[in-house]
Structure formats: structure tokens, C-alpha cells
Design a protein around this motif. Structure first.
Motif: not given
Length: 869
Positions: A512, A551, A555-556, A558-559, A565-567, A573
Motif C-alpha cells: 500500500r 495508489t 485504484r483505477k 482495480q475499478s 478499488s482501495d488502492g 490485485t
């Protein structure tokens, strides 16, 4: 004549301390030499005359022993004597004789001391190599991760035999196996290739818990019919110890899998096998090949050598680069602590000031340690020295358990569990020391976090370091270690430790914002590659620092791919990032489709990226499922691709039309993805006996399946004719059937009736999983005795059945061993029923003609070969 060296060092159990004043007598052909050990447990080297080195490099030398032989006795008043017979000394090599001295007690004095007998070397006498590769037709018990064990328990005999179990350190076990299996005079890359095999095979047994899952209290046997050669208490060769210390935490695996590869091997001269040929490694090494190239030559190009830091009972993993004079930090602090504890039992090393600074006195201590344990005495702590220090440290701590010596709080042994107590200024104890240790480790990587003294006292300096950490990782900045701060500290510490781990493997803890290191660089690289196809993703800089831009990019990603989408890069992931990168590298993806996303109906004549993706999944499946043919990944849906699609549909139980609709696509992607992540799972698609005999003129898919079975047998047995691969049962098929019937002891009719079908299928499927050498298989000429054998029967035929049952047990994870006592009891009945179930026969527990053939075919006497000791 050449010479070799016998080096003598007397230790207490597990090298926990040297033993001074041991009288060691060496006797050989016409000579006797006496030595006495000093305060370091060492005696002067003994130089012995040996045969010429060329003899141990000549594969065809089967008559002249290529090494000298002597006997050794170690004696000291108050200790039990040690006698070793058959010590082997090779030209130009150092043999390490390290008798383990055990104090004599009143209770032991009437127990006779049995000598340790080292038999003739396996390469000279024959009988080395490994057991056959197991066939996992069920799910064996598997550990949660690959671990290098501290110790391994060896059964000194066949699995079911009444024999001693011994527990030894894993490294000493491997050095012993290497010394028992190959000559120390061989080129180093040949030795490394062999040792990699020996490590991987042992770790496979441990990882699958092969013997414990069958109810045994050991990890491996020393029988080469089942596992690999180990001679308990033997002397070992210095080169084997040196190489083992360097690579003991490595193993072979197939790319895309997790488990250590079962690296079957044999000498390649007196015994042949499907895996590595020991003598062949010498030839390949002399051609300039390195160890990995040699291994790929025998096991295929899709293997890799993995190094893991999951080492049981090692307080801290090797930091990744050598430590030397002038270095400072947590790793030096750890070494100083361990060396000081070792010095209690090896006082000549000298005590160090534990300050985290590698000074001249530490260099001197390290050199003394290296000299004591036969390492290069350069004062530099590389990988071998680091792990040898850890090993000796753990050894002396283990023996101290007998006197209830407690582990002083060091902060290095915690598993990271939150203890439930909030820590703040004024707190003291081991939990505080743990926090300080983690903070100090992080400080080596992040200049924003100040170093602290690891003293167990939560003072101003510790509070300031905690605040700096909390600020750096986005936590509430209060200088107090509650559960959130504790867990984040541990996660970041583990992340740093995993930076030197397996490439592309999930590091075990989420990454993270605030993280740094090679794993972060890898994530950034994969994100950068993903953007080359999916332009809507964010661009990132590959700098190894997980900042706000990374981060946002995560997120992008993951979305876009339907993840939370938590970064934060957790396992899901990480896996998706690697999948996308891998598929882009194979040119499987277009900007309009994600991996596995249904592209619409594909059929013969279709072209493009979606077809390439389809072909990739089919190609992957063909590596796991023999009924699916391989295809070229060319983006063109032709006849070969249609055939492969039909084969997959047949395998998956779908409508067989050769057209890829949504159902076929989703099924294929789901299955291929599971296999890609979990490793190879071989499934042999069986067809049932058609109900009526196959004769000349029969024409069906069943005939095609039957001819595949015959072809496989013909590949391994020259006496069996090779029929054409066809759905038509021709005269050639009938002739091949007759030759197979002769091999199996059946009437030679040329007709595939139920009895022939069962025996042919059982042998063929066995050969698909394990490839024995028919020339070594003494069972192929044994005929059915002409009478049924059942519970209560006795005699040599029962013994043969018991040996076949145990042959099955070494290949099949769900089968148990039986005592080879020539008496057919309840255990034999259960095992026979299991064999009948596998062969598709009625489960009576009685051995009739069909069951006899099935037992022989399923076992092929694989585990009872002439290589048994």
C-alpha cells in the motif's frame, strides 16, 4: 598416486559445542594414525594416499574403487565411543569426519555401541538414485507454503519395514545424500544440479506430507526404491557441505506451480529413469552448462530454481547482500546477538559489543567462526555464513531447552500477533522491544523513520519513531502503538523481508501507499505494461516507491477489472496484475476486452486477438490434459483449433460442436485460470469398456481410445507392437493386442475383451503417470498362479501381491503400505479392493486373474526395483 584429506572435528550433539580431548584413531591398509582434539574440537588433518582422480570421472570404471577407505574410532572417558567403518577419501578432496559425542550415563553402559558402517559408494556399487515420481490420483495433504525445515525425520528402511527413525538437520541430511549419491570430484555445476534435485525431492515429500498423511511418523525413507540414499552417521565431503550451505533453501519447480518438483533421478549407467542422469551431468558440466541448464536438459525448459526465505526456526532471513566491516544496522545487531550466544559454547570466538556496528573485533570473530565450520575465513558474512550462524545459534538454543534456558527478549521471533496491550511512553518489556526492532528494520529502508535503541523501554526516542512511522503510513499520529499501528508495523516489516523473495510471487502481505522496494517496482512495471493496451489506466513511474500516484493507478486498475478499488495490492490485485501483464506479453489482449471477457462466438474462419487468447487457453490446457492436442497461437481459427475445441468440449462434458460460444469460453477460461494459478493437474479422461469385445472391423471412438492405450505400452515395451492411431480396429490392432496379451499373461486372441481391456488400460494409465524401465522390471514375466488368493492365503504368491501393493503405495497418495510377511490379512484385502476400484473391477478383495494383472500393471514393481539396498 594422488592424496586426499581426512579432517576430524568432534562435536557434542547437533554441533552445539566442541569436545576437547577426544582420541581419534584412523586405521587403513597398512597404517594406523592417532590424533587428539583441541579446545576447538579439531584434530590435525590426516593425509591419505588415494587412487587417481580420473577413476572417479570415468563412467565406465566399474572394477577399480576410485577412493581410499579407512576406519575411525573416537574415544573420550565419560563419553560413548564412536566407530565409523568404510570412511571414503577421494583424491584432492576433504572428507569431514565429525563424530557426534554423547555423554555416557549409567543407564547406557550396558547398551552395546554399534559401529556406523558406510557401504561402498552408490555410483561404484550401484543402488543409488531416487524412487519413482508419485502419482497423485487424490489430493495429498499439503502444507500452506513451502518451508525449508529445520530438521527432517528419516526412516532407515522401506516404509512398512520395522526400522529406526532418525531426526537430523535438513542441511546435514542433504549433504549426506549428496555424499552418498555422487562423487565429490565431479565439476561443481554437476554437483549443484544433483544437490538441487536432492533438495527438491525431499521438500516435495515434506510439502505434500506424503508419509505423515499415511499415518507414519517420518518425512522420508532412506530406501532408493522409494526416496533417496541416506547413510546415517556417515562421513561427508567438504564440498557437499559447502554447496549445501549455499543452496539448501532453493528448490526446483515447474513455472506456474507452487510445489517443489519431484525431481526423479538415477545414475544413467546401471539404472535408467525418466529424470536426471547423474553421470550425464558430468558430461553436460564439462560442456560448459551451468546447473539450471543441466536441469532443463533433463526436466524441460519450464522449470526454475526458487530460493525461499521460509526457513523454519531461523530468527531472521539473510538480508540479501553480504555484511562486512563498516556496515551497521539491524542485521549486524542480529548477528552480534547470535554470535554472543554461540560464544557461550564456543568461548574461543570472543564476546562482542552488541551495538549494530560491524567493527574489526566482529570481523575477527566472524573469521574464527568461519574457520571452525569450514567456511572461507574472509570475515564477510555472506549467505552461507549467515545461515551457518543461524543454524548453530538455533542448535545451541535447542540443547539449552534441556536446562530450561529462556529466550531473552529480542524482538526477532514474534509471529506478529497483536498481544492486546496498547504500548505508550513508559511501557516496558518484550512487546516494546519487538516494536523497536521493527522500527529499526524500517529505518534502514526509509530515512523518514529514525533509528531507536532496542532496549525494551518505551522512551521519547521510541515515541518519536512511532510518530514518524504513523505519519509516513497515514495513521493517527499519536506516538501510541495500538492494534492498527502494531499490525501496520508488522505488515511493512514483512513486506521488506519479502523483497528478496520469489520473482512474481505474491509477497504474502498487502502493498500500500508508503511501501517501497522491488515488489513495488514490479507492480509499477505491470501497471505500465497494462496501460499499453488499456489507455484509460493511469501512467506511473517505476521507482519502487508506492506513492499517491501509484495508489491512484492501482485504484483505477482495480475499478477497471472489477476488483475492490482501495488502492491496496492484496493477493487478488497482485494475481490480476500479473495475469494482465502475462497476457499482454503473449499478445492475447485488445483494448476492448479484459482477460477472460467473452468476445462473441468464435468458429472456424474467425481471426484476431480473441482467437489468439482462445488458442493460448487451449495450449495451456493441453499441458495438463493429454486428450487435448496442442495448437499454434497464430490468431487463425483453423481445423487444428477446431479439433482442440472439440477435445476440450468433450473433456468438459459440453456440447461437442467445435464452436466457442459463451458457455465453452467461460468454462475454458475458468479451468485454464485455475490451472495456471495452482500448478499442473493431470487428468486422464477414461472411457468405459464398451460392453462387447473389440474385434477386427470395429469402428468407434472407443477403438481410438484403446489404440492410444496400446501405443503408450508399445513405447515402453519393445515386445508390444505399435498399432496405427485410428478409430478402426484393424489386423494391425489385433496383432498389437496379441503382443500386449502375451506381456500381460493373457490368452493371445487378438480380441480386446473385458479382461484384456482392463489389463491394457491399467498398465497404460500407470505408464502415463510413471515411466518405469521395463528392463529393470522383474514382474513382467510373473504369471497368474492359476488360483484365487484371498484373506487367509499364505506363501510366495501372497508376498508378490504384498510387494505390488507397496509398489502402489509409493505411487498413489491414498494407498497404505502392508507388512511383507506372506500372509494375506485384512490390510491386504483393503488394498486389493482399492486396486480393483482403480481398475474398474468388482471390489471383492480376492485376487483372481483380472486382479492379478491389474495389481501388476498398477505397480509394475516400481518401488521394489534392484536398487533396493
Amino acid at each position: 598416486m594422488a592424496t586426499g584429506i581426512l579432517r576430524i572435528q568432534a562435536f557434542a550433539a547437533r554441533q552445539s559445542s566442541p569436545v576437547e580431548g577426544v582420541t581419534v584413531t584412523i586405521t587403513g591398509d597398512g597404517f594406523t594414525v592417532t590424533r587428539r582434539t583441541d579446545a576447538e574440537g579439531s584434530a590435525g588433518d590426516v593425509t591419505l594416499t588415494t587412487p587417481d582422480c580420473a577413476l572417479s570421472l570415468d563412467e565406465n570404471n566399474t572394477t577399480t574403487r576410485p577412493y581410499a577407505v579407512c576406519d575411525l574410532t573416537a574415544f573420550k572417558e565419560g563419553w560413548r565411543p564412536v566407530r565409523i567403518q568404510g570412511v571414503q577419501v577421494f583424491p584432492g578432496q576433504v572428507t569431514l569426519a565429525q563424530p557426534e559425542m554423547i555423554p555416557d550415563t549409567e543407564a547406557d553402559r550396558d547398551i552395546p555401541v554399534e559401529p556406523i558402517v558406510i557401504p561402498a559408494h552408490a555410483l561404484f556399487a550401484g543402488g543409488g538414485g531416487s524412487g519413482p515420481e508419485p502419482t497423485t490420483n487424490c489430493d495429498p495433504k499439503v502444507l500452506s507454503r513451502v518451508i525449508i525445515p529445520k530438521n527432517i525425520t528419516v526412516h532407515l528402511g522401506r516404509p512398512a519395514a520395522s526400522a529406526q527413525n532418525v531426526t537430523v538437520s535438513f542441511r546435514r541430511y542433504i549433504a549426506n545424500v549428496a555424499s552418498s549419491e555422487v562423487y565429490p570430484t565431479w565439476p561443481e555445476q554437476a554437483l549443484r544440479a544433483n544437490i538441487h534435485c536432492q533438495i527438491s525431492l525431499a521438500l516435495n515429500r515434506i510439502y505434500t506430507e506424503w508419509y505423515p498423511s499415511k499415518g507414519y511418523r517420518f518425512n522420508i525413507t532412506n530406501s532408493t526404491s522409494y526416496d533417496q540414499y541416506y547413510v546415517h552417521g556417515r562421513t561427508v565431503f567438504d564440498v557437499m557441505v559447502r554447496l549445501t550451505d549455499d543452496i539448501f533453501n532453493t528448490y526446483i519447480r515447474k513455472k506456474g506451480t507452487v510445489n517443489p518438483y519431484y525431481s526423479e533421478y538415477c545414475d544413467g549407467r546401471s539404472v535408467t529413469c525418466p529424470g536426471l542422469k547423474q553421470w550425464g551431468t558430468v558430461t553436460l558440466a564439462n560442456q560448459g552448462r551451468n546447473a539450471l541448464s543441466i536441469l532443463k536438459y533433463y526436466y524441460g525448459n519450464n522449470i526454475e530454481i526458487i530460493r525461499t526465505n521460509n526457513i523454519e526456526s531461523i530468527p531472521q532471513s539473510y538480508p540479501g547482500s553480504p555484511l562486512k566491516q563498516g556496515d551497521r544496522g539491524t542485521s549486524v545487531f542480529t548477528l552480534q546477538r547470535q554470535l554472543n550466544r554461540i560464544t557461550k559454547d564456543y568461548p574461543f570466538l570472543g564476546l562482542l559489543t552488541v551495538d549494530g556496528i560491524f567493527g574489526s573485533s566482529m570481523t575477527s570473530t566472524v573469521k574464527k567462526f568461519q574457520k571452525q565450520f569450514n567456511l572461507t575465513a574472509d570475515g564477510v558474512v555472506g549467505r552461507q555464513t549467515w545461515y551457518k550462524i543461524s543454524y548453530i545459534y538455533v542448535s545451541v538454543k535447542d540443547l539449552a531447552e534441556l536446562t530450561s534456558e529462556g529466550e531473552t527478549a529480542s524482538g526477532t521471533l514474534s509471529d506478529g500477533s497483536w498481544g492486546g496491550t496498547t504500548l505508550r511512553q513508559g511501557s516496558t518489556g518484550s512487546a516494546v522491544e519487538q516494536v523497536q526492532f521493527w522500527l529499526n528494520t524500517l529505518a534502514q529502508y526509509d530515512s523518514a523513520i529514525p533509528s531507536v535503541t532496542v532496549d525494551g523501554v518505551y522512551g521519547t526516542g521510541t515515541a518519536n519513531a512511532v510518530r514518524a512511522f504513523q505519519r509516513r503510513y497515514g495513521l493517527t499520529v499519536d506516538g501510541v502503538v495500538g492494534q492498527n499501528t502494531w499490525n501496520e508495523l508488522y505488515d511493512e516489516f514483512r513486506s521488506i523481508q519479502s523483497d528478496n523473495g520469489t520473482p512474481n510471487a505474491y509477497p504474502g502481505t498487502p502493498l500500500r501507499q508508503g511501501a517501497s522496494g522491488q515488489n513495488v517496482r514490479l507492480i509499477q512495471f505491470w501497471l505500465k505494461i497494462a496501460r499499453t493496451v488499456y489507455s484509460s489506466l493511469n501512467s506511473v513511474t517505476v521507482d519502487g516507491v508506492f506513492g499517491s500516484a501509484t495508489t491512484a493507478a492501482v485504484r483505477k486498475f482495480q475499478s477497471y477489472f472489477g476488483l475492490t478499488s482501495d488502492g491496496v495490492v492484496g493477493r487478488a490485485t497482485w494475481t490480476k496484475l500479473y495475469e494482465v501483464y502475462n497476457d499482454i506479453a503473449n499478445r492475447l489482449l485488445s483494448s476492448s476486452l479484459r482477460p477472460g471477457e467473452y468476445p462473441g462466438t468464435l468458429r472456424r474462419g474467425s481471426t484476431g486477438t480473441a482467437v489468439r487468447e482462445l488458442q493460448f487457453y487451449l495450449y495451456l490446457m493441453s499441458a495438463y490434459e493429454s486428450s487435448i492436442p496442442t495448437v499454434s497461437i497464430d490468431g487463425s481459427f483453423g481445423a487444428a483449433t477446431e479439433t482442440a475445441v472439440r477435445a476440450y468440449q468433450r473433456f468438459a462434458g459440453l456440447t461437442v460442436d467445435g464452436i466457442v460460444g459463451r458457455t465453452t469460453w467461460n468454462s475454458l477460461y475458468r479451468t485454464a485460470s485455475r490451472l495456471r494459478q495452482s500448478g499442473p493437474v493431470v487428468t486422464l479422461r477414461r472411457l468405459p469398456y464398451p460392453g462387447t469385445p473389440l474385434t477386427v472391423g470395429s469402428d468407434s471412438s472407443t477403438v481410438l481410445y484403446y489404440t492410444i492405450l496400446l501405443q503408450r505400452i508399445a513405447y515402453y515395451y519393445q515386445s508390444v507392437e505399435n498399432p496405427p492411431l485410428s478409430s478402426q480396429y484393424t489386423e494391425e490392432t489385433a496383432n498389437a493386442t496379441r503382443s500386449a496379451q502375451e506381456l500381460l499373461g493373457l490368452p493371445q486372441t487378438g480380441v480386446a475383451d473385458a479382461e484384456t481391456w482392463t489389463a491394457v488400460e491399467a498398465l497404460s494409465l500407470q505408464l502415463a503417470a510413471y515411466t518405469p524401465n521395463p528392463d529393470r522390471d522383474g514382474a513382467q514375466g510373473l504369471a497368474y498362479p492359476g488360483r484365487a488368493i484371498a484373506e487367509g492365503s499364505t506363501g510366495p504368491d501372497v508376498l508378490q501381491i504384498e510387494q505390488w501393493i507397496n509398489g502402489r503405495a509409493c505411487l498413489y497418495c491414498g494407498e497404505d503400505y502392508v507388512s511383507e510377511n506372506s500372509v494375506f490379512g485384512a490390510a491386504e484385502t483393503r488394498a486389493v479392493k482399492a486396486a480393483q476400484a482403480r481398475a474398474g473391477l468388482e471390489q471383492t478383495g480376492t485376487v483372481d486373474r483380472e486382479t492379478w494383472a491389474a495389481l501388476r500393471a498398477q505397480s509394475r514393481d516400481a518401488c521394489e526395483s534392484e536398487t533396493e539396498e
